[in-house]
Design a protein around this motif. Sequence first.
Motif, PDB file in Angstrom:
ATOM      1  N   LEU A 186       0.830  -1.207   0.000  1.00 33.50           N
ATOM      2  CA  LEU A 186       0.000   0.000   0.000  1.00 33.50           C
ATOM      3  C   LEU A 186       0.863   1.255   0.000  1.00 33.50           C
ATOM      4  CD1 LEU A 186      -2.896   0.918  -0.001  1.00 33.50           C
ATOM      5  CD2 LEU A 186      -2.914   0.833   2.478  1.00 33.50           C
ATOM      6  N   ILE A 187       1.987   1.208   0.720  1.00 33.70           N
ATOM      7  CA  ILE A 187       2.922   2.344   0.698  1.00 33.70           C
ATOM      8  C   ILE A 187       3.434   2.564  -0.727  1.00 33.70           C
ATOM      9  CG2 ILE A 187       5.185   3.128   1.490  1.00 33.70           C
ATOM     10  CD1 ILE A 187       4.626   1.850   4.157  1.00 33.70           C
ATOM     11  N   LYS A 188       3.714   1.477  -1.424  1.00 34.43           N
ATOM     12  CA  LYS A 188       4.182   1.609  -2.800  1.00 34.43           C
ATOM     13  C   LYS A 188       3.133   2.277  -3.678  1.00 34.43           C
ATOM     14  CE  LYS A 188       7.327  -2.373  -2.762  1.00 34.43           C
ATOM     15  NZ  LYS A 188       7.597  -3.699  -3.342  1.00 34.43           N
ATOM     16  N   GLN A 189       1.862   1.928  -3.473  1.00 32.48           N
ATOM     17  CA  GLN A 189       0.810   2.543  -4.272  1.00 32.48           C
ATOM     18  C   GLN A 189       0.660   4.028  -3.953  1.00 32.48           C
ATOM     19  OE1 GLN A 189      -2.789  -0.017  -4.895  1.00 32.48           O
ATOM     20  NE2 GLN A 189      -1.813  -1.349  -3.418  1.00 32.48           N
ATOM     21  N   VAL A 190       0.806   4.372  -2.661  1.00 27.96           N
ATOM     22  CA  VAL A 190       0.728   5.794  -2.281  1.00 27.96           C
ATOM     23  C   VAL A 190       1.892   6.563  -2.903  1.00 27.96           C
ATOM     24  CG1 VAL A 190       0.780   7.407  -0.348  1.00 27.96           C
ATOM     25  CG2 VAL A 190      -0.511   5.296  -0.146  1.00 27.96           C
ATOM     26  N   VAL A 191       3.086   5.985  -2.853  1.00 24.15           N
ATOM     27  CA  VAL A 191       4.264   6.656  -3.428  1.00 24.15           C
ATOM     28  C   VAL A 191       4.103   6.805  -4.935  1.00 24.15           C
ATOM     29  CG1 VAL A 191       6.732   6.403  -3.851  1.00 24.15           C
ATOM     30  CG2 VAL A 191       5.817   5.943  -1.577  1.00 24.15           C
ATOM     31  N   LYS A 192       3.565   5.789  -5.579  1.00 21.92           N
ATOM     32  CA  LYS A 192       3.319   5.884  -7.029  1.00 21.92           C
ATOM     33  C   LYS A 192       2.351   7.023  -7.332  1.00 21.92           C
ATOM     34  CE  LYS A 192       1.430   3.248 -10.903  1.00 21.92           C
ATOM     35  NZ  LYS A 192       0.786   1.985 -11.315  1.00 21.92           N
ATOM     36  N   GLN A 193       1.301   7.137  -6.518  1.00 24.08           N
ATOM     37  CA  GLN A 193       0.346   8.218  -6.732  1.00 24.08           C
ATOM     38  C   GLN A 193       0.985   9.582  -6.494  1.00 24.08           C
ATOM     39  OE1 GLN A 193      -2.969   7.691  -7.735  1.00 24.08           O
ATOM     40  NE2 GLN A 193      -2.880   9.888  -8.080  1.00 24.08           N
ATOM     41  N   MET A 194       1.842   9.688  -5.444  1.00 25.53           N
ATOM     42  CA  MET A 194       2.525  10.955  -5.177  1.00 25.53           C
ATOM     43  C   MET A 194       3.413  11.350  -6.351  1.00 25.53           C
ATOM     44  SD  MET A 194       3.604  11.075  -1.158  1.00 25.53           S
ATOM     45  CE  MET A 194       4.640   9.645  -1.181  1.00 25.53           C
ATOM     46  N   PHE A 195       4.158  10.424  -6.878  1.00 22.18           N
ATOM     47  CA  PHE A 195       5.066  10.733  -7.981  1.00 22.18           C
ATOM     48  C   PHE A 195       4.274  11.075  -9.238  1.00 22.18           C
ATOM     49  CE2 PHE A 195       8.314   9.595  -5.228  1.00 22.18           C
ATOM     50  CZ  PHE A 195       9.547   9.724  -5.830  1.00 22.18           C
ATOM     51  N   TYR A 196       3.113  10.441  -9.418  1.00 20.43           N
ATOM     52  CA  TYR A 196       2.289  10.811 -10.567  1.00 20.43           C
ATOM     53  C   TYR A 196       1.818  12.258 -10.445  1.00 20.43           C
ATOM     54  CZ  TYR A 196      -1.709  11.127 -13.681  1.00 20.43           C
ATOM     55  OH  TYR A 196      -2.581  11.538 -14.658  1.00 20.43           O
ATOM     56  N   ILE A 197       1.424  12.642  -9.234  1.00 20.34           N
ATOM     57  CA  ILE A 197       0.976  14.028  -9.026  1.00 20.34           C
ATOM     58  C   ILE A 197       2.124  14.995  -9.319  1.00 20.34           C
ATOM     59  CG2 ILE A 197       0.231  15.651  -7.247  1.00 20.34           C
ATOM     60  CD1 ILE A 197      -1.296  13.297  -5.966  1.00 20.34           C
ATOM     61  N   VAL A 198       3.319  14.663  -8.812  1.00 19.00           N
ATOM     62  CA  VAL A 198       4.475  15.529  -9.052  1.00 19.00           C
ATOM     63  C   VAL A 198       4.756  15.645 -10.552  1.00 19.00           C
ATOM     64  CG1 VAL A 198       6.959  15.756  -8.707  1.00 19.00           C
ATOM     65  CG2 VAL A 198       5.509  15.100  -6.792  1.00 19.00           C
ATOM     66  N   GLY A 199       4.781  14.515 -11.245  1.00 18.43           N
ATOM     67  CA  GLY A 199       5.080  14.544 -12.678  1.00 18.43           C
ATOM     68  C   GLY A 199       4.005  15.252 -13.482  1.00 18.43           C
ATOM     69  N   ALA A 200       2.722  15.004 -13.149  1.00 13.15           N
ATOM     70  CA  ALA A 200       1.637  15.602 -13.931  1.00 13.15           C
ATOM     71  C   ALA A 200       1.596  17.112 -13.748  1.00 13.15           C
ATOM     72  CB  ALA A 200       0.303  14.978 -13.519  1.00 13.15           C
ATOM     73  N   ILE A 201       1.693  17.581 -12.501  1.00 15.93           N
ATOM     74  CA  ILE A 201       1.625  19.034 -12.270  1.00 15.93           C
ATOM     75  C   ILE A 201       2.839  19.729 -12.891  1.00 15.93           C
ATOM     76  CG2 ILE A 201       1.691  20.797 -10.465  1.00 15.93           C
ATOM     77  CD1 ILE A 201       0.007  18.982  -8.732  1.00 15.93           C
ATOM     78  N   THR A 202       4.006  19.116 -12.755  1.00 17.77           N
ATOM     79  CA  THR A 202       5.205  19.720 -13.349  1.00 17.77           C
ATOM     80  C   THR A 202       5.091  19.805 -14.861  1.00 17.77           C
ATOM     81  OG1 THR A 202       6.500  18.766 -11.536  1.00 17.77           O
ATOM     82  CG2 THR A 202       7.706  19.590 -13.434  1.00 17.77           C
ATOM     83  N   LEU A 203       4.657  18.706 -15.501  1.00 15.45           N
ATOM     84  CA  LEU A 203       4.527  18.714 -16.963  1.00 15.45           C
ATOM     85  C   LEU A 203       3.450  19.696 -17.414  1.00 15.45           C
ATOM     86  CD1 LEU A 203       5.351  17.527 -19.666  1.00 15.45           C
ATOM     87  CD2 LEU A 203       3.667  15.730 -19.348  1.00 15.45           C
ATOM     88  N   ASN A 204       2.325  19.760 -16.690  1.00 13.41           N
ATOM     89  CA  ASN A 204       1.263  20.695 -17.072  1.00 13.41           C
ATOM     90  C   ASN A 204       1.750  22.138 -17.020  1.00 13.41           C
ATOM     91  OD1 ASN A 204      -0.410  18.535 -17.413  1.00 13.41           O
ATOM     92  ND2 ASN A 204      -1.515  18.782 -15.504  1.00 13.41           N
ATOM     93  N   ASN A 205       2.479  22.476 -15.965  1.00 13.93           N
ATOM     94  CA  ASN A 205       3.006  23.834 -15.884  1.00 13.93           C
ATOM     95  C   ASN A 205       4.053  24.086 -16.957  1.00 13.93           C
ATOM     96  OD1 ASN A 205       2.318  25.710 -13.327  1.00 13.93           O
ATOM     97  ND2 ASN A 205       1.886  23.559 -12.879  1.00 13.93           N
TER      98      ASN A 205
END
Length: 1852
Positions: A1681-1700
């Motif tokens: 479950l920690i791995k899934q949370v970390v995957k979601q966190m990194f997706y948020i970081v990558g998506a917001i960075t790329l969008n900006n």
Amino acid sequence: MAASELYTKFARVWIPDPEEVWKSAELLKDYKPGDKVLLLHLEEGKDLEYRLDPKTKELPHLRNPDILVGENDLTALSYLHEPAVLHNLRVRFIDSKLIYTYCGIVLVAINPYEQLPIYGEDIINAYSGQNMGDMDPHIFAVAEEAYKQMARDERNQSIIVSGESGAGKTVSAKYAMRYFATVSGSASEANVEEKVLASNPIMESIGNAKTTRNDNSSRFGKYIEIGFDKRYRIIGANMRTYLLEKSRVVFQAEEERNYHIFYQLCASAKLPEFKMLRLGDANNFHYTMQGGSPEIEGVDDAKEMANTRQACTLLGISESYQMGIFRILAGILHLGNVGFTSRDSDSCTIPPKHEPLSIFCDLMGVDYEEMCHWLCHRKLATATETYIKPISKLQATNARDALAKHIYAKLFSWIVDHVNQALHSAVKQHSFIGVLDIYGFETFEINSFEQFCINYANEKLQQQFNMHVFKLEQEEYMKEQIPWTLIDFYDNQPCINLIESKLGILDLLDEECKMPKGTDDTWAQKLYNTHLNKCALFEKPRLSNKAFIIQHFADKVEYQCEGFLEKNKDTVFEEQIKVLKSSKFKMLPELFQDDEKAISPTSATSSGRTPLTRTPVKPTKGRPGQMAKEHKKTVGHQFRNSLHLLMETLNATTPHYVRCIKPNDFKFPFTFDEKRAVQQLRACGVLETIRISAAGFPSRWTYQEFFSRYRVLMKQKDVLSDRKQTCKNVLEKLILDKDKYQFGKTKIFFRAGQVAYLEKLRADKLRAACIRIQKTIRGWLLRKKYLRMRKAAITVQRYVRGYQARCYAKFLRRTKAATIIQKYWRMYIVRKRYKIKRTATIVLQSYLRGYLARNRYRKILREHKAVIIQKWVRGWLARTYYKRSMHAIIYLQCCFRRMMAKRELKKLKIEARSVERYKKLHIGMENKIMQLQRKVDEQNKDYKCLMEKLTNLEGIYNSETEKLRNDLERLQLSEEEAKIATGRVLSLQEEIAKLRKDLEQTQSEKKSIEERADRYKQETEQLVSNLKEENTLLKQEKEALNHLIVEQAKEMTETMEKKLVEETKQLELDLNDERLRYQNLLNEFSRLEERYDDLKEEMTLMVNVPKPGHKRTDSTHSSNESEYTFSSEIMETEDIPSRTEEPSEKKVPLDMSLFLKLQKRVTELEQEKQVMQDELDRKEEQVLRSKAKEEERPQIRGAELEYESLKRQELESENKKLKNELNELRKALSEKSAPEVTAPGAPAYRVLMEQLTSVSEELDVRKEEVLILRSQLVSQKEAIQPKNTMTDSTILLEDVQKMKDKGEIAQAYIGLKETNRSSAMDCHELNEDGELWLVYEGLKQANRLLESQLQSQKRSHENEAEALRGEIQSLKEENNRQQQLLAQNLQLPPEARIEASLQHEITRLTNENLDLMEQLEKQDKTVRKLKKQLKVFAKKIGELEVGQMENISPGQIIDEPIRPVNIPRKEKDFQGMLEYKKEDEQKLVKNLILELKPRGVAVNLIPGLPAYILFMCVRHADYLNDDQKVRSLLTSTINSIKKVLKKRGDDFETVSFWLSNTCRFLHCLKQYSGEEGFMKHNTSRQNEHCLTNFDLAEYRQVLSDLAIQIYQQLVRVLENILQPMIVSGMLEHETIQGVSGVKPTGLRKRTSSIADEGTYTLDSILRQLNSFHSVMCQHGMDPELIKQVVKQMFYIVGAITLNNLLLRKDMCSWSKGMQIRYNVSQLEEWLRDKNLMNSGAKETLEPLIQAAQLLQVKKKTDDDAEAICSMCNALTTAQIVKVLNLYTPVNEFEERVSVSFIRTIQMRLRDRKDSPQLLMDAKHIFPVTFPFNPSSLALETIQIPASLGLGFISRV
């Protein structure tokens, strides 16, 4: 610096051009003051002589550096003038496909005539909360700035959208309103934002039409006020309209249309509800067919009609009113078809039973005859009488059209009023944002009253705009304390006075309208008389007396006076209006009611402001007698009043400007017409803004930005710690004219052109540096090339020479070999001959000697002594003869050879003479001579060798002779002995003869055997060779077959694996999609459930009004807070809890039923997926079964061994602890117990002491036995153990123990080793009794003991040394880390250094605190274990005490006084269940869930303790078979967790804690469910704890759904925490300092990349990630479950960075790509440190990584395009093209991406099927799974701490 100095060779300028407006050129030579001509080189390759104006002598405009072209803000340009603005807009629009550009405070929007994917909700979310300068220009950025300023400054805002028809004003205003509706939301459940957006389709249908310039042109102006409450949520809206173009209702020009609503009605005429309207095709009606273009390409009027009706329904306009509107509109269409026939020139009539008129009358509900009469007649009233007069056909037609226009205008106003009523809110309006969508400046070939009003409005708006721009400039200078002079700007107040002042154009027009016989001609003459030659802005055309010209701010406009009076009067016959008012159709009279009744409720706003009147404008208050006069106000007067009110409103707000530009008149997508663009730029005030900015200091830099950009122009000695002083010093050297710049408080202000000059200096400096670098590198490369070529030449020479040398050596070797072969062959022949002779000689000698020997033997027999003498003498004579013969033979050979050599020499001499004579004829003989010469030399060498050998032979011969002499003497000595042995010789000879016979026989047998063996060997070898051949053939066949089998197996395996992987991927995708859909449904269900709870609470609060004596919370608190504070206060009373508990009990079955219904559907879906998953599992099991079997065994064995070792260590530690506890218990009993029980004479005391003593003695004995056994194990198995060995060894052991020093032990050990060196035989023979041997054996055993102890001591020392080395290494690492931090801190400024040191200290203290908490937790565990063991020992002691008491005889009991002793009862084994009473359930839930603090549980207790406690309570209820108790407990648990998360749902620690506990509770329900699939890892004791009575599978599904909801909430919480950090840390902050260059920015400064105290950095993100990870680990969350949370966190970081990145042009550069890749590598390093690389988090960053790589790769050739297409597989085509379009060089040495290259990319990617969406969905949540994770913790070992307050629970 003088401006003329910039006009040097190769400088680029702009020159006027009739076609392109401005054309770029390059100077061919320097300009010198006084030159009249400039030599220019145009871009198309031509040379031009440009003549300067002799009067003004103005030089052409300079062109900005290429690095500044394409900037987001036009004010960032160094040269601010018209060609620079036009060129920048064209580059952005054509090359970069960017339609928005800032120009100071103005947003310039160019209509692309194409749908762009830049207005989606994802773009809105990206711009929400951002600063205006931080993102690329966009209408959403302006809307966000207005919304933010409204909230921050508490001031109303306005967005003024203006432009020509077709420029996109309406669309821009619509998108601004959509932004407000999406971002703010509504304050109630009425969805006001949807209503605001729904007003757009209605207003577009009744107010927009197709023109030649625009398919959806707004033919009216509107100002929409969007109201907000105190929390800045939309509560309502209000719309004001201006100057509807009524003439379009009755007339349309060619290729134009009427208002959309008419065509929508015609397209929907076949609908059943519209049959009564009797409509048809639009070409059948006069009012819709005049333009000849009834359809718009790409627009479905029927579909638009459905949208309009839907919008009306949403706004609360009922179906009956809608049908009424459509009846009126249809009546207008039929009225347009009414025809007139002329009776004479002054009268007309309508044909009888005229169908269009009858339909009109039926629809309007009026009398046919009456309407027919008043359409052909009018009433004239005089002072004395009233009479009816017929009118002509033309007048009747005009009257009909005027009536249609009037009806439509009234209907338009009625619809606007009802829209305002629908958007009106009863809540008090706190603030508003107004959106003004108004017409821009218009000029046509024929300009009439409408264009006059439009241009008048634009004059007023332009004046307000100029004043606002000037005000902002003034405020900026005052803020920075810059001395400024008054800037001259265009003031259009004279033009406004010309129009609206007393005796102005409007005043004269109104006066003329009041005249009975006023005409357009008389009005024109009055204008000429009043203003001609008196006002410079008013002119008269030369060839016309019915027109006038006004000099507007944008251009001169000629207005035709015809129609001005009629349009200003807007007259309609009153009789026709009365007929309509008498209609039976109820809605129609409403349109013509008195003004007081027609005014909308929204006319009086809640804020008390005076509203703008609507079209037509009427006053809100007045006396009844004045109503008729007010009704007679002209259109111009009404428009002027409305405009004044609008200006008052705008002046009371903060304006934001959007200027829409129409790029071409043909609606071609992305086509830029420079002429049309310049006209609009001049008209909309953009160039005026530029002029005002250029008049002052347009370029503004902060000191830090200036230092970062122009650091290259400074020397090291110029750099000071004070950045401001440094910049001042440098500027004084670079720019000598101090008027060209000013120093403000925080910024440096530059005049126009100075930044370009600095950029030129910077470019020159960098160019010189580049040339120097290139020179050095090229020299280095050429030198490297020269060295490489030299090395290659040397290598080639070396190999050639080596080859030649090898060839020569080969020739020499062959020559020498031939010589040696000849030598050995000759030697062989001679030697063979010699051997033959020698053999013959030897044979002769042997026979001769035999003969002589036989004779000697006969003589010896006769005379013994004589025979012996003769024998030796003859032997000597024979040898002498042999040697003499040998010498003679050799001499003969030598003579013979010499003779042969002489002959040969003679021949050679003869040949030599012949050679000299025939030398010319036989040139090739020289080589033969050389060869012969070599042969002679070799023969000489051989002769020398032979001579040496002969010398050696002579020496050998002399030595042998000497030896023979010695032998002779020895033989003479032994002659006497030989006489004695003669007798024996005879006997021996006989034996020899026998042996010879035997030998011969044996030799014959041996020969026969050897022959047989040879034959057998040959046969065997033949057989073996045959077998080997067959074997090789078989092996080859076998290898071929094996190879074929392997290839087939490999192919089959690959195909199977591919199919399996494809099927697996497809199944996983299907499963994830299904899981995502289910979780989205679950999320929506939870949202609706929360909404339901909130509404229910609101209802309860509204129904149950608190009584005066009751407490109540503050109304400003949220519902969540009030719920829990209220419940906590109510607990003090007794009667209120019963009332508050009833609703919750009623609510429970409703929630559970909803959950169970949802669960059934999920179960069906899961069953379908399970079938597919089973097939997949079977295939995977077949592949992995063998591997799993092989891997399980060693793992199980290793685990068992590890478990046994741990168990042994634990038992040893427990043994030591128990001994200590017994000693402490002994002391405690002797000191602290009651004297009557523990007195020394008491029997209980004696029994206890005896037991303790016996136990301790037994322990000591056991210890000694262990030591003895260890010593025996060390000794060898074969050692002899005598009787007295143990006694001696124990003595030695005692002696060894007495030795305290290591040196003494080592010396004793060495001495013992030396005593052990003697052999065993010697030791046994030391004495007879063997005592010394026994002593020796004892010493040997002692020696072994010493060795074992030394080994153990050595191991312990090594372990200690290893531990110390580890500590040293950790200290070194800590020291290095501290040094690195110190070095980093030293590089920071003092303020940041202090903050960094404090942050570091906090981190260190936090880590130490965590370590101490872990130690405390371990100590707590140890204490609990020791307490448990102490209880066990207390039990045993009690049992022993009872046993001792039973053993005491009755007499002893009588004799000794016994005091009573408490004997504890024997407890039952704990079964891992907890019992509680039914009435304590609420208390249990409150203490364990509602009031539990996660931090205390995570630090002090075992992870998941609440889940274990709840499950043990469920177990007990299951044990009792109480289904009500189980259901109630589980329901209360679920609802309480939801309440906690609702109350503290924004706390990451709380959400993480309950997610972990919910998952643990779910795993416990699975682990102890009794299902075999979940019991594989259980122990036997855990299997005994399984549930026995209930199947809780349905509740497991409910808990799983709850866990999904908590997970989604956790993701939302961490997203809210991370979102403010991501853009600053990943994009803006320079992690690698000095890589990114700062470019000049405009008025809207971007966020600085230099880290200030409040900015986030990459370290901030990493620290936050560490915080999240540590909290989840502390709470015991499952690793998966920690791995899934970390995957979601990194997706948020990558998506917001790329969008900006996709929305920020300044971030798309090569250096920023390097920064991003470095930041991503740091995130990957974090994953490696946490062992999370297999979590899939890295893959979520792949789009960002590829975007960064795209910024850094080459972008020129087709190969580069191919590489980009293959590399960027995670990016969509839209994203790739967007990045390439946005790519901006930071320095001049970088190149822009060409348009052709981008088109190449698009062509290559056209077949790729991907999403057209530009931005990533940052709100996307991956579907979560909860893999089963059984617990190894035994339930019976769990202790409930007292801190939880669960004393009412008992253990079972």
